[in-house]
Design a protein around this motif. Structure first.
Motif, short mmCIF file in Angstrom:
data_model
loop_
_atom_site.label_atom_id
_atom_site.label_comp_id
_atom_site.label_asym_id
_atom_site.label_seq_id
_atom_site.Cartn_x
_atom_site.Cartn_y
_atom_site.Cartn_z
N GLU A 173 0.47 0.08 0.32
CA GLU A 173 -0.27 1.32 0.41
C GLU A 173 -0.01 2.14 -0.87
OE1 GLU A 173 -2.20 1.70 3.49
OE2 GLU A 173 -1.60 -0.37 3.14
N ILE A 174 -1.05 2.77 -1.42
CA ILE A 174 -0.89 3.33 -2.76
C ILE A 174 -1.31 4.79 -2.90
CG2 ILE A 174 -1.23 1.05 -3.78
CD1 ILE A 174 -4.03 2.05 -4.67
N GLU A 204 5.70 8.36 4.83
CA GLU A 204 6.03 7.14 4.10
C GLU A 204 5.25 7.10 2.79
OE1 GLU A 204 5.88 2.28 4.76
OE2 GLU A 204 5.50 3.64 6.44
N PRO A 205 5.93 6.85 1.67
CA PRO A 205 5.25 6.85 0.37
C PRO A 205 4.06 5.88 0.35
CG PRO A 205 7.62 6.81 0.06
CD PRO A 205 7.39 6.62 1.53
N GLY A 206 2.94 6.38 -0.13
CA GLY A 206 1.75 5.55 -0.27
C GLY A 206 0.87 5.47 0.95
N VAL A 207 1.41 5.79 2.12
CA VAL A 207 0.67 5.61 3.38
C VAL A 207 -0.29 6.79 3.63
CG1 VAL A 207 0.86 5.37 5.88
CG2 VAL A 207 2.43 4.14 4.37
N PHE A 208 0.22 8.01 3.46
CA PHE A 208 -0.54 9.25 3.60
C PHE A 208 -0.94 9.53 5.04
CE2 PHE A 208 -4.45 11.95 2.67
CZ PHE A 208 -3.71 13.06 2.28
N LEU A 209 -1.67 8.61 5.68
CA LEU A 209 -2.09 8.77 7.07
C LEU A 209 -1.70 7.53 7.85
CD1 LEU A 209 -5.64 10.25 6.39
CD2 LEU A 209 -3.66 11.52 7.25
N SER A 210 -1.08 7.71 9.01
CA SER A 210 -0.51 6.61 9.78
C SER A 210 -1.54 6.00 10.73
CB SER A 210 0.70 7.10 10.58
OG SER A 210 0.27 7.92 11.67
N ALA A 211 -1.08 5.05 11.55
CA ALA A 211 -1.92 4.43 12.57
C ALA A 211 -1.88 5.19 13.89
CB ALA A 211 -1.48 2.99 12.80
N ASP A 212 -1.06 6.24 13.97
CA ASP A 212 -0.96 7.01 15.20
C ASP A 212 -2.13 7.97 15.35
OD1 ASP A 212 1.51 5.81 15.76
OD2 ASP A 212 2.61 7.34 14.62
N GLU A 254 -0.96 -5.60 -6.21
CA GLU A 254 -0.10 -6.37 -5.31
C GLU A 254 1.33 -5.83 -5.30
OE1 GLU A 254 -1.05 -8.69 -3.27
OE2 GLU A 254 -3.14 -8.64 -3.95
N GLN A 255 1.65 -4.99 -6.27
CA GLN A 255 2.96 -4.37 -6.30
C GLN A 255 2.84 -2.96 -6.88
OE1 GLN A 255 5.28 -7.01 -8.74
NE2 GLN A 255 4.34 -6.35 -10.64
N LEU A 256 3.83 -2.14 -6.60
CA LEU A 256 3.81 -0.75 -7.05
C LEU A 256 4.59 -0.60 -8.35
CD1 LEU A 256 4.37 1.04 -3.62
CD2 LEU A 256 2.21 0.61 -4.80
N PRO A 257 4.22 0.39 -9.16
CA PRO A 257 3.06 1.28 -9.02
C PRO A 257 1.80 0.61 -9.55
CG PRO A 257 4.26 1.86 -10.99
CD PRO A 257 5.04 0.75 -10.34
N PRO A 258 0.63 1.12 -9.21
CA PRO A 258 -0.62 0.55 -9.73
C PRO A 258 -0.73 0.75 -11.25
CG PRO A 258 -1.03 2.02 -7.86
CD PRO A 258 0.38 2.24 -8.28
N PHE A 309 -7.17 -0.51 -9.12
CA PHE A 309 -7.52 0.76 -8.47
C PHE A 309 -6.26 1.58 -8.26
CE2 PHE A 309 -11.39 -1.43 -7.80
CZ PHE A 309 -12.35 -0.56 -7.27
N SER A 310 -6.40 2.89 -8.32
CA SER A 310 -5.30 3.78 -7.95
C SER A 310 -5.87 4.93 -7.13
CB SER A 310 -4.56 4.32 -9.18
OG SER A 310 -5.32 5.32 -9.84
#
Length: 373
Positions: A30-31, A63-71, A98-102, A108-109
């Motif tokens: 997640e980025i 969580e870094p990169g996630v921003f919005l969760s599945a909840d 495929e790895q951080l950072p972009p 894409f970023s």
């Protein structure tokens, strides 16, 4: 990944799902909000930039990169992010890190995320973006993603779609609380149903902007909540009454054919004639969905002639073989399909009636078939 044991007695649909899980056990990171300190996106040369607005029924994530969760969240959240597209981008591809950072020069970023405290703040931000466009291009595009998507998945896919179609307006992503887990189909289905009531709220927000018109594009399970939301708006008497709707595009709809027929009956003829259904009889994901549903066919893999008789325009992609994103996402993974959609989104005319050289050339050179109005 857990070890799969004895398969005897296991339902066929579950076996198919397990095979999907075994094939793809990991997904890219997640980025959102992850900056590259060595190569900041703000300084990367020749990148394309798209400010994408976000309406969501997901809970926020720390969580870094996630921003919005599945909840699932009870209230509609509002935000935006800037997605950069590398100068090396190829139409139909999603060059995701495929790895951080972009590295924004080749990948894409997603940076500069903003959270809005209320509708007025987001409307003001959308209006600033609209004002930066000339008259005739001040259109909104509401994109509703499908099953098994994270926020990053949906955000980057929309940015790639906007880039490849050449859409000139302002994009809005409706990201509902998908678990982004192939084994949690039922959770996603229920999340989509929970989210359908928010379509009315999003439509109200869009109506408050200075947009000249709007279009809707929904994919997979996102078409279910979109159609349910349209029915709610129709019953409230506001659908198409507070602004011009140009197109409603449903890509690979994961909807029971009989349910779809019932939904269409509840919509006005003026709205039905704006609906375009993208189908493909080789859609493997919808085969799995059909088996889970007890063998009931899904709209996105149904007979095109059968759907045409329901009064919608059908775009048959069955013979398209060049999709980088598989048979279920040809709308974004096939260069000729995204160009066709772009030719449709960027005109107020209907597919098949537009005699522009671009559309004529695409239809002449490809096996895409258009049936209906």
């Amino acid at each position: 990944m857990p070890v799969v044991g004895d398969h005897r007695g296991m339902p066929a649909a579950l076996l198919v799902l397990i095979s999907v899980l075994l094939i793809g056990c990991t997904r890219p990171p997640e980025i959102i909000g992850i900056e590259n300190a060595a190569i900041p996106a703000s300084t990367a040369p020749e990148v394309s930039r798209h400010r994408i607005f976000i309406a969501t029924t997901r809970r926020a994530s720390e969580e870094p990169g996630v921003f919005l969760s599945a909840d699932r969240a009870h209230l509609l959240g509002l935000a935006s992010a800037e997605v950069t597209v590398p100068p090396t981008h190829v139409v139909g591809q999603l060059e995701r890190p495929e790895q951080l950072p972009p590295d924004p020069r080749t990948e894409f970023s997603a940076v500069n995320a903003v959270i809005y405290g209320n509708d007025a703040a987001m409307v003001a931000a959308i209006n600033r973006e609209l004002a930066a466009r000339p008259r005739g291009e001040r259109e909104l595009l509401l994109f509703v993603h499908g099953y098994n998507n994270t926020t990053t998945d949906a955000l980057l896919r929309l940015a790639q779609f906007v880039e490849d179609t050449g859409f000139q307006g302002v994009p809005i992503l409706f990201t509902w609380a998908s678990a982004a887990n192939a084994s949690r189909y039922v959770y996603d289905l229920n999340s989509a149903l929970v989210a359908r009531g928010k379509i009315k709220q999003i439509a109200n927000l869009m109506a408050q902007t200075n947009a000249e018109s709007s279009s809707v594009f929904a994919h997979s399970m996102g078409t279910l909540l979109t159609m349910e939301g349209l029915v709610d708006l129709q019953q409230a008497g506001t659908l198409g009454r507070r602004g011009t709707i140009n197109h409603i595009m449903l890509a690979s709809p994961d909807i029971d054919v009989d349910l779809f027929r019932t939904q269409l009956i509840q919509l006005s003829p003026e709205i039905r004639e704006k609906i375009y259904v993208l189908v493909s009889r080789d859609d493997r994901a919808l085969r799995v969905s059909s088996r889970i549903a007890g063998g009931v066919p899904r709209v996105g893999a149904a007979n095109p002639q059968q759907l045409e008789r329901l009064g919608v325009t059908v775009i048959d992609l069955s013979e398209i073989r060049d999709s980088s994103s598989g048979s279920h996402s040809k709308f974004a993974g096939s260069p000729e399909v995204v160009k066709l959609i772009g030719a449709g989104l960027n005109t107020v005319g209907r597919f098949g009636e537009d005699t522009s050289p671009a559309l004529t050339q695409i239809l002449t050179a490809s096996p895409i078939r258009i049936l209906g109005n």
